[in-house]
Write an enzyme that holds these catalytic residues in place. Structure first.
Site, short mmCIF file in Angstrom:
data_model
loop_
_atom_site.label_atom_id
_atom_site.label_comp_id
_atom_site.label_asym_id
_atom_site.label_seq_id
_atom_site.Cartn_x
_atom_site.Cartn_y
_atom_site.Cartn_z
N HIS A 60 -32.94 -24.79 -5.60
CA HIS A 60 -32.00 -24.17 -6.73
C HIS A 60 -31.76 -22.59 -6.39
O HIS A 60 -32.39 -21.56 -7.01
CB HIS A 60 -32.50 -24.29 -7.86
CG HIS A 60 -31.38 -24.08 -9.03
ND1 HIS A 60 -31.53 -24.72 -10.24
CD2 HIS A 60 -30.37 -23.17 -9.17
CE1 HIS A 60 -30.68 -24.06 -11.10
NE2 HIS A 60 -29.64 -23.34 -10.46
N HIS A 62 -28.56 -19.40 -5.65
CA HIS A 62 -27.00 -19.06 -5.59
C HIS A 62 -26.71 -18.06 -4.62
O HIS A 62 -27.23 -16.74 -5.07
CB HIS A 62 -26.84 -18.64 -7.05
CG HIS A 62 -26.76 -19.38 -8.10
ND1 HIS A 62 -26.04 -20.57 -8.79
CD2 HIS A 62 -28.20 -19.63 -9.12
CE1 HIS A 62 -26.33 -21.19 -9.68
NE2 HIS A 62 -27.65 -21.00 -9.80
N PHE A 63 -26.30 -18.12 -3.25
CA PHE A 63 -26.17 -17.30 -2.38
C PHE A 63 -24.95 -16.34 -2.61
O PHE A 63 -24.55 -15.76 -1.84
CB PHE A 63 -26.31 -17.77 -0.94
CG PHE A 63 -27.81 -17.72 -0.54
CD1 PHE A 63 -28.88 -17.33 -1.33
CD2 PHE A 63 -28.07 -18.40 0.70
CE1 PHE A 63 -30.36 -17.30 -1.08
CE2 PHE A 63 -29.34 -18.28 0.97
CZ PHE A 63 -30.51 -18.00 0.23
N ARG A 64 -24.10 -17.07 -3.55
CA ARG A 64 -22.77 -15.96 -3.90
C ARG A 64 -21.59 -16.13 -2.78
O ARG A 64 -20.69 -15.22 -3.29
CB ARG A 64 -23.11 -14.75 -4.49
CG ARG A 64 -24.21 -14.53 -5.52
CD ARG A 64 -23.78 -15.17 -6.66
NE ARG A 64 -24.79 -14.99 -7.65
CZ ARG A 64 -24.95 -15.75 -8.87
NH1 ARG A 64 -24.12 -16.80 -8.99
NH2 ARG A 64 -25.72 -15.38 -9.76
N HIS A 180 -27.47 -29.15 -15.16
CA HIS A 180 -27.96 -27.78 -16.07
C HIS A 180 -27.56 -28.20 -17.53
O HIS A 180 -26.35 -28.34 -17.85
CB HIS A 180 -26.85 -26.63 -15.73
CG HIS A 180 -27.12 -25.40 -16.76
ND1 HIS A 180 -27.27 -24.22 -16.03
CD2 HIS A 180 -27.10 -25.35 -18.00
CE1 HIS A 180 -27.55 -23.38 -17.09
NE2 HIS A 180 -27.52 -24.09 -18.20
N ASP A 307 -33.74 -20.67 -9.03
CA ASP A 307 -32.63 -20.55 -9.79
C ASP A 307 -32.27 -19.18 -9.48
O ASP A 307 -32.06 -18.33 -10.45
CB ASP A 307 -32.73 -20.61 -11.27
CG ASP A 307 -31.14 -20.71 -11.97
OD1 ASP A 307 -30.38 -20.38 -11.14
OD2 ASP A 307 -31.30 -20.46 -13.17
C1 NCD Z 1 -26.58 -18.83 -12.69
C2 NCD Z 1 -25.83 -18.09 -12.00
O1 NCD Z 1 -25.77 -16.76 -12.17
O2 NCD Z 1 -25.31 -18.44 -10.97
N1 NCD Z 1 -26.90 -18.21 -14.00
C3 NCD Z 1 -28.17 -18.39 -14.98
O3 NCD Z 1 -28.11 -17.63 -15.73
N2 NCD Z 1 -29.07 -19.40 -14.40
C4 NCD Z 1 -25.95 -20.09 -13.26
C5 NCD Z 1 -26.88 -21.25 -13.64
O4 NCD Z 1 -27.76 -21.75 -12.85
O5 NCD Z 1 -26.94 -21.46 -14.63
ZN ZN Z 2 -28.11 -23.52 -14.29
#
Ligand code: NCD
Ligand code: ZN
Length: 444
Positions: A60, A62-64, A180, A307
């Site tokens: 999990h 998020h590499f954006r 989620h 995450d």
């Molecule tokens: C995550 C994000 O910033 O992409 N943010 C978060 O608060 N966890 C999105 C997500 O996984 O819900």
């Molecule tokens: Zn999430």
């Protein structure tokens, strides 16, 4: 001659720890054998008696990129990964554009191919109108992700009938759903109440998404997926109520994850962290945190994943109502967990099961997740005695901060190998390209 030999190591195998060395050829573990039997090799690495773990698989992150590479890009994100002993990541679809069409998935693939220094896979995003795309998916994604309520980005499926239909498509195609789980109506209702208040702070934000939001959503999704018979994985489980539901409905089609921030931070940390504590689902009570740790040990929680959700300081320091939610975690997950190993709260075998073996099994990642002959040589040498502080100024993540800044931890990764390539070596990064993972056949 072999490409690489690692000697003088303690190998953390799935069931036991052995004093042995590794012979690596063509990126794979060719042999596990006693040091005295190790052959000559082009390169010999002396682990100096340290433990070697299977490289961590972070399911999990998020590499954006595309869309928000000022927060993180595939090179900085993957550098943070290897610095934290993570050798495979699964990237989330809430980029811009979101990964909700096969075209956008292929565009993201091109970016990853040119920049990643870890191995990687992709989660695809479900939307209210992409059933056609879901029907055309092949066996080349980790899962389809469902955001039940709004979070970073615009992805959400806010209709249970649609989730029901889309779960049906995934069942037929034997594709895993990741969820989620936070109840949209509740989250939005209490967020609107918050907007009417004066002087709202980060604790008020956390309190506006109480346990019932996550527990109710997870409960409904467990029920729904049971009716359909598809497999579902719950991201960032954070409450005692969710754990109770998961424990009672134990079923091997239902799996669950916990994050380091829910395992190591609670609402009590919000005062000090301020807006940097904002994350969805929010930080919880100490009681919830203790239940999460129990669930880790009893197997109700299957994996730990970060995450990793980088946002820039300027985006966190805005008014709490509009500040970005999420925190980075790739560089700190392993040292935080090793610190617990040193305290006697976790074993290295549990750690490698939660961060490598189980993620590989759940996401059907071929040839990874264990130190085993024939498997990829994704490895991390750790120094369990090394003491150091988490230090914002030494992080590789582009966002440049960590909620754990200043924490003194004992137990750190010192060398990380992706398919036999030394990509992280005591603080320095070697830019060797990562590869997209392959998936074994769907069975359930
Ligand atoms: C995550 C994000 O910033 O992409 N943010 C978060 O608060 N966890 C999105 C997500 O996984 O819900
Ligand atoms: Zn999430």
């Amino acid at each position: 001659m072999s490409d690489l030999v690692i000697k003088n190591s303690k190998l953390v195998l799935p069931e036991k720890i052995v004093d042995a060395g590794l012979v690596i050829e063509d990126g794979r573990i060719r042999e596990i054998t006693k040091d005295k039997n190790l052959p000559d090799a082009e390169r010999v690495i002396d682990a100096r008696g340290n433990y070697v773990l299977p490289g961590l698989i972070d399911a999990h992150v998020h590499f954006r990129e595309p869309g928000a590479s000022s927060k993180e890009d595939w090179f900085t994100g993957s550098s943070a990964a290897v610095a934290g002993g993570v050798t495979t990541i699964l990237d989330m679809p809430n980029t811009q554009p979101p990964t909700t069409t096969i075209k956008h998935l292929n565009e993201k693939r091109e970016i990853a191919r040119s920049k990643a220094i870890v191995d990687y896979g992709f989660h695809f995003g479900a939307t209210v109108d992409n059933s056609d795309e879901l029907s055309r998916l092949g066996n080349d994604i980790a899962s389809v992700k469902f955001y039940m309520s709004a979070t970073t980005g615009s992805l959400k499926v806010d209709n249970d009938a649609l989730i029901f239909e889309e779960f049906g498509i995934l069942k037929d195609k034997k594709i895993l759903a990741t969820v989620h789980a936070e109840n949209r109506d509740m989250v939005e209702y209490w967020f609107d109440r918050l907007k009417e208040k004066e002087g709202v702070d980060a604790l008020d934000y956390a309190n506006s998404r109480p346990n019932i939001c996550a527990a109710d959503a997870l409960n409904r999704m467990v029920f729904l997926s049971k009716m359909i018979g598809n497999s579902v994985h719950f991201c960032h489980v954070s409450t005692r109520e969710e754990i109770e539901i998961l424990r009672n409905s134990r079923d091997n089609r239902v799996t669950a994850e916990a994050t380091p921030h829910h395992l190591f931070l609670t609402k009590r940390d919000i005062k000090e962290l301020g807006n940097y504590s904002k994350v969805n689902p929010p930080l919880r009570s100490r009681g919830d945190q203790l239940e999460l740790w129990n669930a880790i040990h009893s197997g109700v929680i299957d994996i730990i994943a970060t995450d990793h959700a980088p946002h820039l300081p300027g985006e966190k320091e805005r008014d709490i109502l509009i500040a970005s939610a999420g925190m980075p975690g790739l560089e700190t997950m392993l040292p935080l967990l090793l610190n617990e190993v040193n305290k006697g709260n976790l074993t290295l075998i549990e750690l490698s099961r939660l961060t490598a073996t189980n993620p590989a099994r759940i996401f059907r990642i071929g040839n990874k997740g264990m130190i085993k002959e024939g498997y990829d040589a994704d490895l991390v040498i750790i120094d369990l005695k090394k003491e150091d502080r988490v230090d914002n100024s030494r992080l590789f993540t582009k966002c440049g901060w960590s909620p754990f800044d200043g924490w003194k931890l004992k137990g750190w990764p010192i060398k990380t190998f992706v398919r036999g390539n030394l990509v992280f070596d005591e603080g320095s990064i070697e830019r060797i390209r990562g590869k997209e993972i392959t998936y074994s056949k769907n069975e359930s």
